[in-house]
Design a protein around this motif. Structure first.
Motif, short mmCIF file in Angstrom:
data_model
loop_
_atom_site.label_atom_id
_atom_site.label_comp_id
_atom_site.label_asym_id
_atom_site.label_seq_id
_atom_site.Cartn_x
_atom_site.Cartn_y
_atom_site.Cartn_z
N ALA A 58 52.37 61.76 67.10
CA ALA A 58 51.57 60.99 67.75
C ALA A 58 50.88 62.18 68.92
CB ALA A 58 52.20 59.87 68.57
N ILE A 59 49.63 62.23 68.77
CA ILE A 59 48.94 63.59 69.45
C ILE A 59 48.09 62.88 70.26
CG2 ILE A 59 47.66 65.51 69.26
CD1 ILE A 59 50.28 65.72 67.86
N GLY A 60 48.02 63.34 71.60
CA GLY A 60 46.96 62.79 72.64
C GLY A 60 46.11 63.93 72.73
N VAL A 61 44.62 63.51 72.87
CA VAL A 61 43.45 64.38 73.12
C VAL A 61 42.81 64.15 74.42
CG1 VAL A 61 41.63 65.73 72.30
CG2 VAL A 61 43.16 64.74 70.57
N VAL A 62 43.06 65.32 75.29
CA VAL A 62 42.57 65.07 76.70
C VAL A 62 41.40 66.18 76.98
CG1 VAL A 62 44.86 64.38 77.35
CG2 VAL A 62 44.22 66.56 77.88
N GLY A 63 40.68 65.74 77.89
CA GLY A 63 39.71 66.44 78.48
C GLY A 63 38.57 65.79 79.22
N ARG A 64 37.82 66.21 79.96
CA ARG A 64 36.52 65.62 80.66
C ARG A 64 35.47 65.14 79.31
NH1 ARG A 64 33.73 69.48 84.59
NH2 ARG A 64 34.17 70.84 82.81
N ASN A 65 34.87 64.21 80.12
CA ASN A 65 33.72 63.93 79.32
C ASN A 65 32.74 64.79 78.89
OD1 ASN A 65 34.52 60.94 79.46
ND2 ASN A 65 33.14 60.79 81.31
N GLY A 66 32.30 64.87 77.64
CA GLY A 66 31.36 65.83 77.10
C GLY A 66 32.07 67.36 76.84
N GLN A 67 33.43 67.13 76.56
CA GLN A 67 34.27 68.36 76.15
C GLN A 67 34.41 68.56 74.64
OE1 GLN A 67 34.37 70.82 78.79
NE2 GLN A 67 32.94 69.06 79.47
N GLY A 68 33.90 67.46 73.75
CA GLY A 68 33.96 67.50 72.47
C GLY A 68 35.03 66.53 71.86
N LYS A 69 35.81 65.85 72.47
CA LYS A 69 36.86 64.66 72.19
C LYS A 69 36.61 63.86 71.19
CE LYS A 69 38.16 62.95 76.09
NZ LYS A 69 36.92 63.45 76.77
N SER A 70 35.44 63.00 71.33
CA SER A 70 34.98 62.09 70.66
C SER A 70 34.30 62.77 69.29
CB SER A 70 34.16 61.25 71.07
OG SER A 70 34.42 60.42 72.29
N THR A 71 33.78 63.96 69.47
CA THR A 71 33.17 64.79 68.19
C THR A 71 34.24 65.07 67.49
OG1 THR A 71 31.30 65.54 69.66
CG2 THR A 71 32.01 66.90 67.62
N LEU A 72 35.58 65.74 67.94
CA LEU A 72 36.41 66.15 67.28
C LEU A 72 37.08 64.93 66.49
CD1 LEU A 72 38.78 68.14 66.30
CD2 LEU A 72 39.93 67.48 68.32
N LEU A 73 37.27 63.57 67.14
CA LEU A 73 37.70 62.34 66.22
C LEU A 73 36.86 62.04 65.07
CD1 LEU A 73 40.47 60.58 67.19
CD2 LEU A 73 38.48 59.03 68.17
N LYS A 74 35.56 62.21 65.57
CA LYS A 74 34.56 61.67 64.37
C LYS A 74 34.69 62.77 63.24
CE LYS A 74 31.24 59.54 67.59
NZ LYS A 74 30.04 59.84 67.90
#
Length: 248
Positions: A58-74
């Motif tokens: 179970a991996i959690g991805v953190v970071g401020r908005n605009g740092q690539g989190k949702s892009t990585l998920l896609k």
């Protein structure tokens, strides 16, 4: 999948966007230019990102908005193509991202369940077997023949979570879905995710909610300025993130 094969393998991942077009480069750019150099007006949303996720993690991805989190998920979901590097997912994905996307407004709840589950690869027999459970979870027993567009936002979210969480894929992708809905619904979501994890599913979870991250995740990935700043136990990742960007 062998015991040693990762559920998710990301190698040298990079994605770039164009500010002056407000999004991705054109299809002609993708065929004509694979250069690693940025052109004027371009920026790298992700760059040189690499990690493995083992089955059942179970991996959690953190970071401020605009740092690539949702892009990585896609990218992990397979709905976006990287400019460089590679993403491999073994076992298929159940994407709880942009959760109400893909539903058709003029179709009824019943029709949307069959359509959406089918598009995610569930067989007709599987849909028939799980249909009642989906409707019960979503609490939409009195709305099965109501057009989707007439549902409230809360009903739409409940329906989407109910459908996707019933998929039998091994990798569960979650993007802030637990931030929506009322408290009772969130508790149902928590219980369902706990159930999926107990079955050995893999969780890849993007969230700003530290309580949820601590609840579900043992390991964290910290993205900063499009790069993987830290891959460590979730407590270490949250401590580093809070130190880099303290509140107040």
């Amino acid at each position: 999948m062998t015991a040693s094969a990762p559920a998710i393998r990301v190698q040298g991942l990079g994605v770039r966007f164009r500010r002056n077009r407000g999004g991705r480069r054109s299809i002609m750019d993708l065929f004509s230019d694979r250069s690693r150099r940025s052109k004027p007006g371009e920026f790298w949303a992700l760059r040189d990102v690499a990690f493995d996720v083992q089955p059942g993690e179970a991996i959690g991805v953190v970071g401020r908005n605009g740092q690539g989190k949702s892009t990585l998920l896609k990218l992990v979901a397979g709905v976006m193509i990287p400019d460089e590097g590679d993403v491999q997912v073994h076992g298929g994905v159940a994407p709880l991202i942009e959760i109400t996307g893909g539903f058709v407004g003029d179709l009824t709840v019943r029709e949307n369940v069959k359509l959406t589950a089918g598009l995610h690869g569930m067989s007709r027999a599987g849909v028939a077997r799980k249909y009642d459970g989906i409707i019960d979870f979503a609490e939409l027993g009195d709305f099965q023949d109501t057009p989707y567009k007439h549902l409230s936002n809360g009903m739409k979210v409940r329906l989407a979570f109910a459908v996707v969480s019933q998929l039998e894929e091994q990798v569960l992708l979650v993007d802030e879905v637990l931030a929506v809905g009322d408290k009772a619904f969130r508790e149902k979501c928590y219980a369902r995710i706990d159930e999926l994890l107990s079955e050995g599913r893999t969780l890849f979870f993007v969230s700003h909610n530290e309580r949820d991250l601590r609840r579900f995740c043992s390991r964290g990935l910290y993205l900063d300025k499009g790069r993987l700043a830290l891959d460590a136990p979730i407590e270490d990742v949250l401590a580093r993130y809070d130190a880099d960007y303290p509140v107040g």
